[in-house]
Design an enzyme around this catalytic site. Structure first.
Site, PDB file in Angstrom:
ATOM      1  N   ASN A  16       3.769  -5.654   5.744  1.00  0.00           N
ATOM      2  CA  ASN A  16       2.545  -6.426   6.018  1.00  0.00           C
ATOM      3  C   ASN A  16       2.849  -7.833   6.521  1.00  0.00           C
ATOM      4  O   ASN A  16       2.038  -8.415   7.252  1.00  0.00           O
ATOM      5  CB  ASN A  16       1.666  -6.488   4.773  1.00  0.00           C
ATOM      6  CG  ASN A  16       1.048  -5.147   4.445  1.00  0.00           C
ATOM      7  OD1 ASN A  16       0.625  -4.419   5.332  1.00  0.00           O
ATOM      8  ND2 ASN A  16       1.024  -4.798   3.169  1.00  0.00           N
TER       9      ASN A  16
ATOM     10  N   HIS B 168       1.639   4.890   7.017  1.00  0.00           N
ATOM     11  CA  HIS B 168       1.582   5.342   5.631  1.00  0.00           C
ATOM     12  C   HIS B 168       1.951   6.825   5.515  1.00  0.00           C
ATOM     13  O   HIS B 168       1.426   7.639   6.269  1.00  0.00           O
ATOM     14  CB  HIS B 168       0.178   5.140   5.050  1.00  0.00           C
ATOM     15  CG  HIS B 168      -0.261   3.716   5.009  1.00  0.00           C
ATOM     16  ND1 HIS B 168      -0.970   3.137   6.032  1.00  0.00           N
ATOM     17  CD2 HIS B 168      -0.089   2.756   4.070  1.00  0.00           C
ATOM     18  CE1 HIS B 168      -1.226   1.868   5.731  1.00  0.00           C
ATOM     19  NE2 HIS B 168      -0.702   1.619   4.548  1.00  0.00           N
TER      20      HIS B 168
ATOM     21  N   SER C  96       0.810  -1.222   0.000  1.00  0.00           N
ATOM     22  CA  SER C  96       0.000   0.000   0.000  1.00  0.00           C
ATOM     23  C   SER C  96       0.838   1.265   0.000  1.00  0.00           C
ATOM     24  O   SER C  96       0.407   2.312  -0.505  1.00  0.00           O
ATOM     25  CB  SER C  96      -0.933   0.013   1.222  1.00  0.00           C
ATOM     26  OG  SER C  96      -0.185  -0.030   2.428  1.00  0.00           O
TER      27      SER C  96
ATOM     28  N   GLY D 255      -1.938  -4.023   0.994  1.00  0.00           N
ATOM     29  CA  GLY D 255      -2.073  -5.250   1.770  1.00  0.00           C
ATOM     30  C   GLY D 255      -1.162  -6.383   1.359  1.00  0.00           C
ATOM     31  O   GLY D 255      -1.141  -7.425   2.021  1.00  0.00           O
TER      32      GLY D 255
ATOM     33  N   ASP E 270      -0.914   7.927  10.472  1.00  0.00           N
ATOM     34  CA  ASP E 270      -1.355   6.649  11.048  1.00  0.00           C
ATOM     35  C   ASP E 270      -0.191   5.802  11.530  1.00  0.00           C
ATOM     36  O   ASP E 270      -0.360   4.623  11.824  1.00  0.00           O
ATOM     37  CB  ASP E 270      -2.217   5.869  10.045  1.00  0.00           C
ATOM     38  CG  ASP E 270      -1.417   5.389   8.833  1.00  0.00           C
ATOM     39  OD1 ASP E 270      -0.237   5.795   8.673  1.00  0.00           O
ATOM     40  OD2 ASP E 270      -1.968   4.609   8.029  1.00  0.00           O
TER      41      ASP E 270
END
Length: 229
Positions: A113, A207, A54, A83, A204
């Site tokens: 991930n 990201h 992502s 993802g 966050d």
């Protein structure tokens, strides 16, 4: 030389979840994006490939202004899938993506991930990254690879996720030979002196936002220029 590098990598890569190609079943958007990327591969004319999860995919979101200004003029293509883990990237490479192109460079950002989902430990994650590099060295011989360290995640320096992604990066960075494979870790650009994450760039704690993509582009520019020739 390349044969020796591939042979060495092959000996370092055991088989487990992070190195076994896997399709993401039941996710229609993922299959659709894969088919679009296969078409991009078949069409050709790509000089620069971005491959990842992502964080790369979002060059089509918060990073779009950077992409349009910095990378679109270089005939770049985005092969980032939100993802994705290393095993998903391996599946995509085995099913029509990128292999067949003749890019000058491939930028790889993958692995967060594997750690974040708990599917792989740092050693397994590093193995998965190595497997991707080995696949590209063999099947995309025209390209130089710019392998990026996994971006820091978690607000604080002692966050377990931060520690694990740093460990994975430390385990795979040694595969760079400075010829076909170049390693670059720009995680420092997202961290304050006290080790805390610059959340104005990563709200966050994972990201980058638009400002974060600007920082990424600036920090990567010299290395990208080198691998693009």
């Amino acid at each position: 030389m390349i044969a020796l590098v591939l042979a060495t990598l092959a000996m370092q890569i055991p088989q487990h979840v992070a190195t076994t190609p896997a399709e993401r079943l039941g996710e229609g958007w993922w299959k659709d994006r894969h088919e679009q990327c296969v078409k991009i591969t078949q069409a050709g004319g790509v000089d620069l490939v971005f491959l990842g999860d992502s964080i790369t995919h979002s060059f089509e979101g918060p990073g779009k202004a950077v992409w349009d200004r910095e990378y679109a003029p270089l005939k770049a293509a985005n092969f980032g899938f939100s993802g994705d883990r290393t095993e998903h990237v391996l599946w995509r490479l085995r099913h029509g993506e990128i292999v067949g192109l003749q890019p000058k460079a491939i930028v790889i950002m993958i692995g967060t991930n594997n750690i974040g989902h708990g599917s792989s430990n740092p050693t397994q994650t590093a193995d998965g990254v190595k497997a991707i590099v080995a696949e590209l060295l063999e099947k995309v011989p025209s390209a130089k690879i710019l392998l990026l360290g996994i971006f820091p995640r978690g607000a604080n320096a002692d966050d377990p996720m931060r520690t694990k992604v740093a460990e994975a990066t430390a385990l795979f960075k040694g595969i760079a030979d400075g010829k076909r494979v170049h390693f670059l870790d720009i995680g420092y650009a997202f961290i304050r002196i006290d080790g805390s994450l610059r959340t104005l760039l990563m709200p966050d704690a994972l990201h980058p936002n638009a400002a974060g993509y600007e920082i990424w582009a600036k920090a990567m520019a010299p290395a990208l220029k080198k691998v693009m020739g």
